[in-house]
Design a protein around this motif. Sequence first.
Motif, mmCIF file in Angstrom:
data_model
loop_
_atom_site.group_PDB
_atom_site.id
_atom_site.type_symbol
_atom_site.label_atom_id
_atom_site.label_comp_id
_atom_site.label_asym_id
_atom_site.label_seq_id
_atom_site.Cartn_x
_atom_site.Cartn_y
_atom_site.Cartn_z
ATOM 1 N N UNK A 103 0.838 -1.198 0.000
ATOM 2 C CA UNK A 103 0.000 0.000 0.000
ATOM 3 C C UNK A 103 0.877 1.255 0.000
ATOM 4 N N UNK A 104 0.734 2.121 -1.022
ATOM 5 C CA UNK A 104 1.464 3.388 -0.971
ATOM 6 C C UNK A 104 0.820 4.344 0.034
ATOM 7 N N UNK A 105 1.645 4.957 0.848
ATOM 8 C CA UNK A 105 1.195 5.962 1.813
ATOM 9 C C UNK A 105 1.885 7.262 1.423
ATOM 10 N N UNK A 106 1.088 8.279 1.131
ATOM 11 C CA UNK A 106 1.657 9.509 0.583
ATOM 12 C C UNK A 106 1.966 10.526 1.671
ATOM 13 N N UNK A 107 3.125 11.187 1.511
ATOM 14 C CA UNK A 107 3.530 12.289 2.372
ATOM 15 C C UNK A 107 3.754 13.503 1.476
ATOM 16 N N UNK A 108 3.237 14.640 1.867
ATOM 17 C CA UNK A 108 3.275 15.829 1.021
ATOM 18 C C UNK A 108 4.707 16.290 0.768
ATOM 19 N N UNK A 109 4.840 17.200 -0.205
ATOM 20 C CA UNK A 109 6.154 17.615 -0.678
ATOM 21 C C UNK A 109 6.527 19.000 -0.167
ATOM 22 N N UNK A 110 7.813 19.289 -0.260
ATOM 23 C CA UNK A 110 8.331 20.612 0.064
ATOM 24 C C UNK A 110 7.971 21.571 -1.071
ATOM 25 N N UNK A 111 7.460 22.762 -0.779
ATOM 26 C CA UNK A 111 7.023 23.654 -1.854
ATOM 27 C C UNK A 111 8.158 24.212 -2.692
ATOM 28 N N UNK A 112 9.377 24.213 -2.171
ATOM 29 C CA UNK A 112 10.510 24.752 -2.920
ATOM 30 C C UNK A 112 11.149 23.705 -3.825
ATOM 31 N N UNK A 113 11.505 22.563 -3.269
ATOM 32 C CA UNK A 113 12.190 21.537 -4.059
ATOM 33 C C UNK A 113 11.234 20.654 -4.845
#
Length: 368
Positions: free
Chosen positions: A99-109
Amino acid sequence: MRIPILDLKAQYATIKDEVTRAIGEVCESQAFALGPAVARFEQNVAAYCGSKHAIGVSSGTDALLVSLMALDIKPGDEVITTPFSFFATAGCVVRVGARPVFADVDPDSCNIDPARIEEKISDRTRAIIPVHLFGQIAEMEAIMEIAQRHDLAVIEDAAQAIGASRDGSKAGAFGDCGCFSFYPTKNLGGFGDGGLVTTNTDALADDIRTLRDHGQKPQYFYKVIGGNFRLDGIQGAVLNVKLKYLDEWNEKRRQNAALYDSLFAGSPVRTPAIDSHNVSIYHQYTVTVPERDKLQKYLAENEIGSAVFYPKPLHLQDCFGELGYRQGDMPVAERLCNEVMSLPVYPELTPEEIEYVAGTVLKFYGIS
């Protein structure tokens, strides 16, 4: 002036004779599946990336898949990754039953935010897949610290990042596995699909080599079920020719990006933010802009190519609906999907062409 998002013919013209000879050698040997050309390429990439092992496979997607298989990721397991990436990053997790569990991203990189990873860890978490998006390495020291503390495997999705470095270490040299793609549009692109896995672990390398050839060891004796993940000899030959030019091509991309940065200074165009620890290879020159869709149409009318990577985040894709994510769960990734646009940055661009692209963008915003 017509400027495509990428011009592969321009690159090919500079290496045509070398590539033709290399392909001819494979044809003479008739070693089309793996073979000496692939073995040489593997040795050269291992040295280039600073990894003990490099194992050629059939695509970047299969590099991810075989890495998950070799690490024994299975049904019931969870793998933490980014929602802002190409489909294969999460699709391969599902293909092994996890199961993929998503974590949000850094807005700059635009890379996965390490601060968002730890809150996603459960007793079922087995691995983390950071993606080095657009040619910039993720914050691997923070990610590796989290992984080591929780006894998690790390698979680098370096499909867009061969040659990129962070504090002197190359992409693919940080995690348990590094996964590369040689799709023709990549900075190091083949004449069809191709991929590769790097690792510093002998046992893992041995397992990946076995799994890429159906799981046989020795021939026709199977203790595990693998797949047909072999890299073709012709791809190995072509990629070996191109590898020696990769640093030169990547440097030209950095020069092109720097020119764009200077031309867009003080405008509504938000240029790529490169971490001071990183040397990016600018697989894409991706900006965030207001009125993205209107701008893209305007560029097309002026015969300038552009692309959107990516218009919809993975957690909201229909095929992952059963995971239960909703709009608003990953606000940074969702916003980026509405604002990002990639402009031509390939090495063969001239300064005049870059100035024309930038000038046309600025003209759209009423800046002359």
